[in-house]
Design a protein around this motif. Sequence first.
Motif, PDB file in Angstrom:
ATOM      1  N   GLN A 122       0.838  -1.201   0.000  1.00  0.00           N
ATOM      2  CA  GLN A 122       0.000   0.000   0.000  1.00  0.00           C
ATOM      3  C   GLN A 122       0.879   1.259   0.000  1.00  0.00           C
ATOM      4  O   GLN A 122       0.599   2.222  -0.716  1.00  0.00           O
ATOM      5  CB  GLN A 122      -0.910  -0.007   1.222  1.00  0.00           C
ATOM      6  CG  GLN A 122      -1.880   1.138   1.282  1.00  0.00           C
ATOM      7  CD  GLN A 122      -2.735   1.075   2.533  1.00  0.00           C
ATOM      8  OE1 GLN A 122      -2.259   0.668   3.596  1.00  0.00           O
ATOM      9  NE2 GLN A 122      -3.989   1.467   2.421  1.00  0.00           N
ATOM     10  N   SER A 123       1.950   1.238   0.776  1.00  0.00           N
ATOM     11  CA  SER A 123       2.864   2.371   0.831  1.00  0.00           C
ATOM     12  C   SER A 123       3.531   2.609  -0.529  1.00  0.00           C
ATOM     13  O   SER A 123       3.610   3.749  -1.007  1.00  0.00           O
ATOM     14  CB  SER A 123       3.933   2.118   1.903  1.00  0.00           C
ATOM     15  OG  SER A 123       4.919   3.115   1.876  1.00  0.00           O
ATOM     16  N   LEU A 124       4.007   1.534  -1.156  1.00  0.00           N
ATOM     17  CA  LEU A 124       4.625   1.658  -2.478  1.00  0.00           C
ATOM     18  C   LEU A 124       3.612   2.142  -3.516  1.00  0.00           C
ATOM     19  O   LEU A 124       3.937   2.976  -4.370  1.00  0.00           O
ATOM     20  CB  LEU A 124       5.216   0.312  -2.917  1.00  0.00           C
ATOM     21  CG  LEU A 124       6.396  -0.210  -2.089  1.00  0.00           C
ATOM     22  CD1 LEU A 124       6.783  -1.606  -2.562  1.00  0.00           C
ATOM     23  CD2 LEU A 124       7.572   0.742  -2.171  1.00  0.00           C
ATOM     24  N   ASN A 125       2.407   1.631  -3.439  1.00  0.00           N
ATOM     25  CA  ASN A 125       1.336   2.034  -4.349  1.00  0.00           C
ATOM     26  C   ASN A 125       1.052   3.528  -4.205  1.00  0.00           C
ATOM     27  O   ASN A 125       0.932   4.243  -5.198  1.00  0.00           O
ATOM     28  CB  ASN A 125       0.084   1.204  -4.048  1.00  0.00           C
ATOM     29  CG  ASN A 125      -0.973   1.300  -5.108  1.00  0.00           C
ATOM     30  OD1 ASN A 125      -0.726   0.968  -6.261  1.00  0.00           O
ATOM     31  ND2 ASN A 125      -2.167   1.736  -4.717  1.00  0.00           N
ATOM     32  N   GLN A 126       0.983   4.001  -2.972  1.00  0.00           N
ATOM     33  CA  GLN A 126       0.695   5.411  -2.720  1.00  0.00           C
ATOM     34  C   GLN A 126       1.823   6.304  -3.222  1.00  0.00           C
ATOM     35  O   GLN A 126       1.570   7.363  -3.802  1.00  0.00           O
ATOM     36  CB  GLN A 126       0.445   5.651  -1.220  1.00  0.00           C
ATOM     37  CG  GLN A 126      -0.048   7.033  -0.900  1.00  0.00           C
ATOM     38  CD  GLN A 126      -1.370   7.364  -1.588  1.00  0.00           C
ATOM     39  OE1 GLN A 126      -2.224   6.516  -1.767  1.00  0.00           O
ATOM     40  NE2 GLN A 126      -1.526   8.602  -1.992  1.00  0.00           N
ATOM     41  N   LYS A 127       3.066   5.876  -3.049  1.00  0.00           N
ATOM     42  CA  LYS A 127       4.199   6.655  -3.556  1.00  0.00           C
ATOM     43  C   LYS A 127       4.135   6.767  -5.074  1.00  0.00           C
ATOM     44  O   LYS A 127       4.413   7.827  -5.637  1.00  0.00           O
ATOM     45  CB  LYS A 127       5.518   6.011  -3.135  1.00  0.00           C
ATOM     46  CG  LYS A 127       5.859   6.221  -1.688  1.00  0.00           C
ATOM     47  CD  LYS A 127       7.165   5.537  -1.333  1.00  0.00           C
ATOM     48  CE  LYS A 127       7.430   5.646   0.151  1.00  0.00           C
ATOM     49  NZ  LYS A 127       8.648   4.950   0.564  1.00  0.00           N
ATOM     50  N   ARG A 128       3.762   5.685  -5.736  1.00  0.00           N
ATOM     51  CA  ARG A 128       3.668   5.708  -7.201  1.00  0.00           C
ATOM     52  C   ARG A 128       2.532   6.619  -7.635  1.00  0.00           C
ATOM     53  O   ARG A 128       2.665   7.361  -8.606  1.00  0.00           O
ATOM     54  CB  ARG A 128       3.456   4.291  -7.740  1.00  0.00           C
ATOM     55  CG  ARG A 128       3.429   4.228  -9.259  1.00  0.00           C
ATOM     56  CD  ARG A 128       4.563   3.429  -9.813  1.00  0.00           C
ATOM     57  NE  ARG A 128       4.788   3.704 -11.203  1.00  0.00           N
ATOM     58  CZ  ARG A 128       4.482   2.866 -12.199  1.00  0.00           C
ATOM     59  NH1 ARG A 128       3.963   1.694 -11.936  1.00  0.00           N
ATOM     60  NH2 ARG A 128       4.731   3.204 -13.447  1.00  0.00           N
TER      61      ARG A 128
END
Length: 114
Positions: A59-65
């Motif tokens: 979720q964190s990586l998705n949000q950064k993208r």
Amino acid sequence: MKQEDVERMKELIITLLAQLNHHAAFLDQETQAIAPSCSLGRVTRMEAISEQAISAHAQSLNQKRIIGLENALQRIEKGNYGTCIRCQAEIPLGRLELVPEALLCVQCAEKKHR
């Protein structure tokens, strides 16, 4: 960069954002707290907590993208999309097709990771 390439990249970014936002909704469900009243065995609860942590990282990586792609759309609107923020060189179209949110050209990205 040609205007037709910019328009194509804009469409790609919008498509990616839609996919990532859809995926974010799924990840939100996967990172919900596990209720203590839920009858799980100790090992199963540990597995559920582990899966929850993995989902939280995704979720964190998705949000950064998502943030990077939204910033790319803003750069398109400002007219500086595809320009390296360090050296002001044009970022190759091939790099932008792979990483539409790229801020650095290949050379500056390599220097950053040394």
